[in-house]
Write an enzyme that holds these catalytic residues in place. Structure first.
Site, PDB file in Angstrom:
ATOM      1  N   ASP A 122       0.855  -1.181   0.000  1.00 58.53           N
ATOM      2  CA  ASP A 122       0.000   0.000   0.000  1.00 58.53           C
ATOM      3  C   ASP A 122       0.892   1.232   0.000  1.00 58.53           C
ATOM      4  O   ASP A 122       2.123   1.127  -0.079  1.00 58.53           O
ATOM      5  CB  ASP A 122      -0.965  -0.002   1.188  1.00 58.53           C
ATOM      6  CG  ASP A 122      -2.321   0.599   0.829  1.00 58.53           C
ATOM      7  OD1 ASP A 122      -2.359   1.816   0.566  1.00 58.53           O
ATOM      8  OD2 ASP A 122      -3.314  -0.136   0.794  1.00 58.53           O
TER       9      ASP A 122
ATOM     10  N   HIS B 191      -2.736   3.196  -4.403  1.00 61.38           N
ATOM     11  CA  HIS B 191      -2.176   2.631  -3.167  1.00 61.38           C
ATOM     12  C   HIS B 191      -0.767   2.086  -3.400  1.00 61.38           C
ATOM     13  O   HIS B 191      -0.408   1.017  -2.912  1.00 61.38           O
ATOM     14  CB  HIS B 191      -3.097   1.540  -2.617  1.00 61.38           C
ATOM     15  CG  HIS B 191      -4.395   2.057  -2.085  1.00 61.38           C
ATOM     16  ND1 HIS B 191      -4.492   2.743  -0.889  1.00 61.38           N
ATOM     17  CD2 HIS B 191      -5.650   2.011  -2.599  1.00 61.38           C
ATOM     18  CE1 HIS B 191      -5.753   3.090  -0.679  1.00 61.38           C
ATOM     19  NE2 HIS B 191      -6.471   2.664  -1.701  1.00 61.38           N
TER      20      HIS B 191
ATOM     21  N   GLU C  52      -9.690   2.530  -5.417  1.00 61.95           N
ATOM     22  CA  GLU C  52      -9.403   3.893  -4.976  1.00 61.95           C
ATOM     23  C   GLU C  52      -8.223   4.528  -5.704  1.00 61.95           C
ATOM     24  O   GLU C  52      -7.406   5.214  -5.104  1.00 61.95           O
ATOM     25  CB  GLU C  52      -9.171   3.920  -3.458  1.00 61.95           C
ATOM     26  CG  GLU C  52     -10.413   3.538  -2.665  1.00 61.95           C
ATOM     27  CD  GLU C  52     -10.203   3.621  -1.168  1.00 61.95           C
ATOM     28  OE1 GLU C  52     -11.142   3.995  -0.463  1.00 61.95           O
ATOM     29  OE2 GLU C  52      -9.085   3.300  -0.697  1.00 61.95           O
TER      30      GLU C  52
END
Length: 451
Positions: A132, A203, A264
């Site tokens: 991440d 990420h 995301e």
């Protein structure tokens, strides 16, 4: 009834026998992962299992019937068993738990312990979120700066990001490839598949910190939480780099399903996701992505979709012919606060009580692979904090995905309090008590962001 998860059927006559540890096992035809456990005065203990997993789960049931002391590191000698018959098999094929080891690294011995806790609850998938913005936890021998640089950060946000508070100490760690092979083998012995995830194209700040040419912009390993707008380039050199990384991952993880994230990414990049998914298919694997991958354009038919933004994306994925794992945040995100109690530590997200988790019923239950509970670790910085967030809600979730759908909440709560929490005590699990956190489990003054 004292088993958890609740079996398909249970009968008992109220009497007991002495059990010294010996029993017979017979392989029979039956449901996948199923078993029949019989305890009689005439024949003692007998197990009939449809496969090796069924035999393993029968042994887990026998352990539960033996009392909480059977879960200690040194179990007792002879025990008293109820005369009973248990017939059991799981409801769903995918009974998973996602553990984010990227935000806060979980040392190997603690991760192995977590595997044991999944096995106790007859969960069979451990999804490891290995990378991440805040950390890269997979040793890459081909691109060592990934773990050498991306594996640590100089500080961490402490509490909700809006507060501006920080922990004031470095954080880091990574798993060597030998560590991960050990974890995979250890899990396999307990009939748990390990699904690794390397998150792309968002990420990815830890990787960009190690190799700045990969990113749209540069920067260090992120010390904050939230969604970082920096994403990977979708050019051919970056795609080649990640093909190389995933090939190295596949050498360590032999399982069919491999996670590529896809969530995301501000602005998104469907080309990157599609190309990585196709690469995994060409290597004989099945891509596994968060539900944003549905917006990436046509995906390989074998792609498994994890529906986290509610269940509607999962229903769309089913209509497109994909296998689906339901994991909606409003039901099974176990990092979310457990109540409105003022002492809940770092209260984030919506209140998701033990009862809320138990009441969860996956949509399209007859069509999905199953479901998984997710544990994101921005605010879970130690094994003790992980225990508090996971249990006993993960125990409730285990019953949702294993047991028949006609569940009785009051009966479950009684079974949990009288029989299962003592097992967790014997295992040393620092779970949240049913009436609220213990004084040392609270974090007074550390702000959260409840919704």
């Amino acid at each position: 009834m004292i088993l958890l998860p609740r079996p398909v059927s249970w009968t008992a006559d109220g009497t007991e026998i002495d059990f010294h540890g010996d029993f017979r096992v017979e392989r029979v035809a039956g449901p996948v992962e199923g078993y029949r456990l019989s305890v009689t005065r005439e024949h003692g203990v007998r197990v009939q299992a449809s496969d090796a997993a069924g035999e393993f789960y029968a042994r887990q049931a026998l352990r539960q019937l033996s009392g909480p002391a059977a879960f200690r590191a040194v179990p007792p000698g002879p025990v008293r068993l109820p005369v009973c018959e248990v017939v059991d098999h799981p409801r769903f094929a995918w009974r998973g738990a996602m553990l984010d080891v990227a935000r806060h690294f979980l040392p190997k011995h603690d991760l192995l312990r977590y595997v044991d806790l999944l096995a106790v609850h007859r969960l069979n998938v451990l999804h490891l979120h290995l990378t991440d913005d805040q950390g890269w936890r997979f040793e890459s021998k081909r691109h060592p700066r990934l773990h050498e640089v991306g594996g640590w950060r100089p500080d961490s946000r402490f509490g909700d990001r809006r507060s501006g508070g920080t922990a004031g100490r470095p954080h880091g760690g990574y798993y060597t490839q030998d560590d991960l092979r050990e974890i995979v083998s250890y899990a396999a012995e307990r009939h748990i598949a390990v699904v690794p995830e390397i998150d792309v194209p968002g990420h990815s700040q830890a990787a960009i910190a190690a190799y700045p040419e990969l990113g749209v912009s540069g920067g260090p390993v992120w010390t904050d939480w939230g969604v970082n707008p920096n994403v990977l380039k979708a050019d051919e050199p970056t795609l080649d780099f990640y093909r190389d990384v995933f090939d190295e991952l596949l050498e360590v993880f032999p399982g069919e399903v491999v996670g590529l994230g896809g969530d995301e990414a501000e602005g998104g990049d469907g080309r990157f996701v599609r190309r990585m998914a196709q690469h995994l298919v060409e290597r004989g694997r099945r891509p596994f992505g968060w539900d944003e991958v549905l917006d990436a354009g046509p995906l390989p038919a074998s792609t498994v979709v994890a529906s986290w933004r509610g269940e509607e994306p999962g229903l769309r994925a089913l209509d497109r012919g994909h296998d689906v794992v339901m994991c909606p945040e409003q039901h099974v995100y176990l990092d979310y606060r457990q109540s409105d109690h003022p002492d809940e530590p770092i209260p984030v997200g919506t209140a998701t009580t033990l009862e809320d988790v138990y009441r969860y019923e996956p949509a399209a239950a007859d069509r999905v692979l199953g479901a998984q509970a997710n544990l994101w670790t921005e605010h879970l910085d130690s094994p003790r904090r992980l225990d508090y967030a996971a249990f006993p809600r993960l125990s409730a979730f285990a019953e949702v995905v294993w047991s028949p759908p006609d569940r009785d909440e009051a009966e479950f709560l009684t079974r949990l309090a009288e029989h299962h929490l003592p097992r967790l005590d014997a295992l040393g699990v620092e779970y949240r008590p049913l009436d609220g956190p213990r004084p040392w489990q609270a974090l007074p003054g550390v702000p959260g962001f409840p919704r």
